[in-house]
Motif scaffolding. Structure first.
Motif, PDB file in Angstrom:
ATOM      1  N   MET A   1       0.834  -1.203   0.000  1.00 13.79           N
ATOM      2  CA  MET A   1       0.000   0.000   0.000  1.00 13.79           C
ATOM      3  C   MET A   1       0.868   1.252   0.000  1.00 13.79           C
ATOM      4  N   ALA A   2       1.980   1.206   0.711  1.00 13.04           N
ATOM      5  CA  ALA A   2       2.904   2.339   0.747  1.00 13.04           C
ATOM      6  C   ALA A   2       3.525   2.553  -0.630  1.00 13.04           C
ATOM      7  N   ALA A   3       3.933   1.470  -1.285  1.00 12.56           N
ATOM      8  CA  ALA A   3       4.524   1.577  -2.617  1.00 12.56           C
ATOM      9  C   ALA A   3       3.488   2.076  -3.627  1.00 12.56           C
ATOM     10  N   ALA A   4       2.251   1.604  -3.511  1.00 17.01           N
ATOM     11  CA  ALA A   4       1.191   2.052  -4.418  1.00 17.01           C
ATOM     12  C   ALA A   4       0.906   3.541  -4.218  1.00 17.01           C
ATOM     13  N   ALA A   5       0.952   4.014  -2.973  1.00 21.04           N
ATOM     14  CA  ALA A   5       0.743   5.435  -2.701  1.00 21.04           C
ATOM     15  C   ALA A   5       1.859   6.263  -3.328  1.00 21.04           C
ATOM     16  N   CYS A   6       3.085   5.760  -3.288  1.00 20.35           N
ATOM     17  CA  CYS A   6       4.207   6.466  -3.911  1.00 20.35           C
ATOM     18  C   CYS A   6       4.023   6.533  -5.426  1.00 20.35           C
ATOM     19  N   ARG A   7       3.663   5.406  -6.029  1.00 22.35           N
ATOM     20  CA  ARG A   7       3.476   5.372  -7.478  1.00 22.35           C
ATOM     21  C   ARG A   7       2.323   6.266  -7.922  1.00 22.35           C
ATOM     22  N   ALA A   8       1.296   6.400  -7.090  1.00 17.51           N
ATOM     23  CA  ALA A   8       0.137   7.220  -7.440  1.00 17.51           C
ATOM     24  C   ALA A   8       0.378   8.707  -7.186  1.00 17.51           C
TER      25      ALA A   8
ATOM     26  N   VAL B   1       7.839  14.327   5.264  1.00 20.35           N
ATOM     27  CA  VAL B   1       7.091  13.391   4.434  1.00 20.35           C
ATOM     28  C   VAL B   1       5.618  13.754   4.524  1.00 20.35           C
ATOM     29  N   ARG B   2       4.993  13.943   3.349  1.00 19.70           N
ATOM     30  CA  ARG B   2       3.550  14.203   3.280  1.00 19.70           C
ATOM     31  C   ARG B   2       2.902  13.001   2.610  1.00 19.70           C
ATOM     32  N   LEU B   3       1.906  12.436   3.273  1.00 21.70           N
ATOM     33  CA  LEU B   3       1.237  11.233   2.775  1.00 21.70           C
ATOM     34  C   LEU B   3      -0.258  11.462   2.792  1.00 21.70           C
ATOM     35  N   ARG B   4      -0.895  11.359   1.622  1.00 19.15           N
ATOM     36  CA  ARG B   4      -2.354  11.401   1.552  1.00 19.15           C
ATOM     37  C   ARG B   4      -2.850   9.969   1.634  1.00 19.15           C
ATOM     38  N   HIS B   5      -3.576   9.675   2.714  1.00 23.37           N
ATOM     39  CA  HIS B   5      -4.021   8.304   2.939  1.00 23.37           C
ATOM     40  C   HIS B   5      -5.304   8.328   3.758  1.00 23.37           C
ATOM     41  N   ALA B   6      -6.262   7.518   3.374  1.00 21.62           N
ATOM     42  CA  ALA B   6      -7.520   7.367   4.105  1.00 21.62           C
ATOM     43  C   ALA B   6      -8.259   8.691   4.265  1.00 21.62           C
TER      44      ALA B   6
END
Length: 124
Positions: A25-32, A54-59
Motif C-alpha cells: 500500500m505504501a509503494a502504491a501510494a508512492c506510485r500514485a 514526508v507528506r502522505l495522503r491516505h484514508a
C-alpha cells in the motif's frame, strides 16, 4: 531495528512506522503520487533521511511527518511514535452515523418505493 547507513527506502519507512497497513500500500501510494518528500513526489525506492518532511495522503486525510529516526523493519506502535514528529492537522471530527433503516425479519425484499425511501434516509 535502527539502520546505521543514514538512509532507508520511503515505502519501507512508511510501512515500518505504521502510516500504512502494508508495504505494498505504501509503494502504491508512492506510485500514485500521494507521497511527497520535502515537497517533491517520489518513487517507492526514494531514500529518506533524518529531518526529511514526508507528506502522505491516505484514508481521506493528509499526514505531515518529519523523520526523526530511521527503521527498516516494522516496529511496535510505541517505538513507531518515536520515529517521527507528527505535524498533521487534526483529524476532522467523525460524523454521527445516521440511523439505518431496519426491516422486520421475514419482510422480504423491499419494494422499489421502500428502497427509495431507505436510500433517502441514508442520504444516497
Amino acid at each position: 531495528m535502527a539502520s546505521d547507513e543514514g538512509t532507508t527506502r520511503i515505502d519501507s519507512w512508511i510501512w515500518s512506522v505504521r502510516l500504512t497497513k502494508t508495504r505494498s500500500m505504501a509503494a502504491a501510494a508512492c506510485r500514485a503520487g500521494h507521497v511527497r518528500v520535502n515537497g517533491e513526489r517520489v518513487k517507492p525506492a526514494h531514500a529518506v533521511r533524518n529531518g526529511d518532511e514526508v507528506r502522505l495522503r491516505h484514508a481521506g486525510r493528509e499526514r505531515i511527518v518529519v523523520v526523526s529516526r530511521l527503521v527498516r523493519k516494522r516496529v511496535g506502535a510505541a517505538v513507531a511514535a518515536e520515529c517521527f514528529i507528527d505535524n498533521s492537522p487534526p483529524a476532522p471530527p467523525r460524523e454521527e452515523v445516521p440511523v439505518i433503516a431496519l426491516r422486520e425479519r421475514g419482510a422480504g425484499r423491499p419494494t422499489k418505493r421502500e428502497r427509495r425511501e431507505i436510500d433517502q434516509l441514508r442520504g444516497l
